[in-house]
Design a protein around this motif. Sequence first.
Motif, PDB file in Angstrom:
ATOM      1  N   ILE A 101       0.817  -1.218   0.000  1.00 19.79           N
ATOM      2  CA  ILE A 101       0.000   0.000   0.000  1.00 19.79           C
ATOM      3  C   ILE A 101       0.851   1.268   0.000  1.00 19.79           C
ATOM      4  O   ILE A 101       0.341   2.363   0.248  1.00 19.79           O
ATOM      5  CB  ILE A 101      -0.976   0.018   1.201  1.00 19.79           C
ATOM      6  CG1 ILE A 101      -0.224  -0.091   2.539  1.00 19.79           C
ATOM      7  CG2 ILE A 101      -1.996  -1.100   1.074  1.00 19.79           C
ATOM      8  CD1 ILE A 101      -1.118   0.079   3.766  1.00 19.79           C
ATOM      9  N   ASP A 102       2.140   1.140  -0.292  1.00 20.75           N
ATOM     10  CA  ASP A 102       3.053   2.283  -0.225  1.00 20.75           C
ATOM     11  C   ASP A 102       3.047   3.067  -1.539  1.00 20.75           C
ATOM     12  O   ASP A 102       4.021   3.077  -2.300  1.00 20.75           O
ATOM     13  CB  ASP A 102       4.467   1.800   0.106  1.00 20.75           C
ATOM     14  CG  ASP A 102       5.376   2.933   0.578  1.00 20.75           C
ATOM     15  OD1 ASP A 102       4.843   4.010   0.874  1.00 20.75           O
ATOM     16  OD2 ASP A 102       6.593   2.710   0.658  1.00 20.75           O
ATOM     17  N   ASP A 103       1.920   3.734  -1.787  1.00 20.85           N
ATOM     18  CA  ASP A 103       1.772   4.516  -3.005  1.00 20.85           C
ATOM     19  C   ASP A 103       0.733   5.602  -2.739  1.00 20.85           C
ATOM     20  O   ASP A 103      -0.049   5.520  -1.786  1.00 20.85           O
ATOM     21  CB  ASP A 103       1.329   3.625  -4.167  1.00 20.85           C
ATOM     22  CG  ASP A 103       1.571   4.253  -5.536  1.00 20.85           C
ATOM     23  OD1 ASP A 103       2.133   5.366  -5.602  1.00 20.85           O
ATOM     24  OD2 ASP A 103       1.199   3.626  -6.539  1.00 20.85           O
ATOM     25  N   GLY A 104       0.749   6.629  -3.546  1.00 14.74           N
ATOM     26  CA  GLY A 104      -0.203   7.714  -3.394  1.00 14.74           C
ATOM     27  C   GLY A 104       0.120   8.850  -4.331  1.00 14.74           C
ATOM     28  O   GLY A 104       1.067   8.780  -5.135  1.00 14.74           O
ATOM     29  N   VAL A 105      -0.662   9.942  -4.225  1.00 12.55           N
ATOM     30  CA  VAL A 105      -0.492  11.072  -5.131  1.00 12.55           C
ATOM     31  C   VAL A 105      -0.928  12.350  -4.420  1.00 12.55           C
ATOM     32  O   VAL A 105      -1.728  12.321  -3.494  1.00 12.55           O
ATOM     33  CB  VAL A 105      -1.308  10.844  -6.427  1.00 12.55           C
ATOM     34  CG1 VAL A 105      -2.807  11.003  -6.179  1.00 12.55           C
ATOM     35  CG2 VAL A 105      -0.821  11.725  -7.561  1.00 12.55           C
ATOM     36  N   LEU A 138      -5.571   0.382  -2.780  1.00 10.44           N
ATOM     37  CA  LEU A 138      -4.617  -0.725  -2.696  1.00 10.44           C
ATOM     38  C   LEU A 138      -5.051  -1.750  -1.634  1.00 10.44           C
ATOM     39  O   LEU A 138      -5.926  -1.463  -0.804  1.00 10.44           O
ATOM     40  CB  LEU A 138      -3.221  -0.178  -2.396  1.00 10.44           C
ATOM     41  CG  LEU A 138      -2.586   0.569  -3.582  1.00 10.44           C
ATOM     42  CD1 LEU A 138      -1.325   1.305  -3.163  1.00 10.44           C
ATOM     43  CD2 LEU A 138      -2.280  -0.387  -4.736  1.00 10.44           C
ATOM     44  N   PRO A 139      -4.464  -2.957  -1.639  1.00  6.81           N
ATOM     45  CA  PRO A 139      -4.915  -4.052  -0.762  1.00  6.81           C
ATOM     46  C   PRO A 139      -4.436  -3.892   0.684  1.00  6.81           C
ATOM     47  O   PRO A 139      -3.484  -4.547   1.114  1.00  6.81           O
ATOM     48  CB  PRO A 139      -4.329  -5.296  -1.433  1.00  6.81           C
ATOM     49  CG  PRO A 139      -3.093  -4.810  -2.116  1.00  6.81           C
ATOM     50  CD  PRO A 139      -3.422  -3.419  -2.592  1.00  6.81           C
ATOM     51  N   MET A 140      -5.114  -3.063   1.443  1.00  8.46           N
ATOM     52  CA  MET A 140      -4.717  -2.770   2.821  1.00  8.46           C
ATOM     53  C   MET A 140      -4.825  -3.990   3.729  1.00  8.46           C
ATOM     54  O   MET A 140      -4.040  -4.150   4.674  1.00  8.46           O
ATOM     55  CB  MET A 140      -5.562  -1.614   3.374  1.00  8.46           C
ATOM     56  CG  MET A 140      -5.111  -1.126   4.732  1.00  8.46           C
ATOM     57  SD  MET A 140      -5.836   0.469   5.209  1.00  8.46           S
ATOM     58  CE  MET A 140      -4.851   1.604   4.237  1.00  8.46           C
TER      59      MET A 140
END
Length: 320
Positions: A101-105, A138-140
């Motif tokens: 889950i280490d992604d974002g914007v 994402l798959p938390m």
Amino acid sequence: MTALTLVALVSVVSTVFAKQLDAHPPQQQHRHWAQICSGNPINKIRGCDRYGCGHFGADRHSGKGKHVGVDVICADGATVYAPFSGQLSGPIRFFHNGNAIDDGVQIRGSGYCVKLVCIHPIRYHGHIQRGQQLGRMLPMQRVYPGIISHIHVENCDHSDPTDLLRPAVPPFPQQQERHWATVCAGNPTNEIRGCDRYGCGYYGAPRRNGKGKHTGVDVICADGATVYAPFSGQLSGPVKFFHNGNAIDDGIQIRGSGFCVKLLCIHPIRYSGPISKGQILGKMLPMQRVFPGITSHIHVENCDHSDPTSNLERGKGQRV
């Protein structure tokens, strides 16, 4: 207190207040944000579970820190939407460990700046419209089994975004009419096509090898699905987009209720006469036969080539 002293005091207070505004822009004074996650139309915030609580200021790190964002409930794999229009930048790495889950914007625009974490955006740069598809949750559960899956929403200035996430209540019922009905069966929120190998579905997306722009939006619709009228009006057609007689070269125009729109890649039940909002308009044509692997969709284009995204967002209309 003398008049001179009072004037001096007012001047000092005004200067201090102005500096505070410069340091902390009054984001809370702007209108409410759009729905962020499919399945959570009111942007409900995570409560408490064994991992902690989702509200702004909740304890973190065994009471040694505070939560500087809020956690908006979002099921793993759900579609994520832009809360407001702005420029994207990223990626945003929150955990810095490469987990699932280490992604974002980040989005900056419309008077706001926010980071959305634990999502995978469709892209990290460029412009995005309010309510447009931004990416996927994402798959938390893979990282935190049993947690209430959520998007971490954090203002860039670490102010509290809670009030902005609350749904707006329109002052007059007629304002609801700007939202169109569900256009395609199976897509109640009028979700807009993301990007695939043929291109992207949002308004203004590049076309013709970057030499043109998309003058409509592509509403996801499975081949053969029932299509509904987004508003009441008069039909006219047929509207031919490709002019080559292929399997999806059909469509219709609707004018009425203050709108005029063309719906393409559908076969209408008729080409003239009145139709009511939410009434069956026709069927989605077999797009996979022409563009294998594309996200099948209805091309929705305003007659004046303006952006119809805000009319389609959140599927406000219902079949009536």
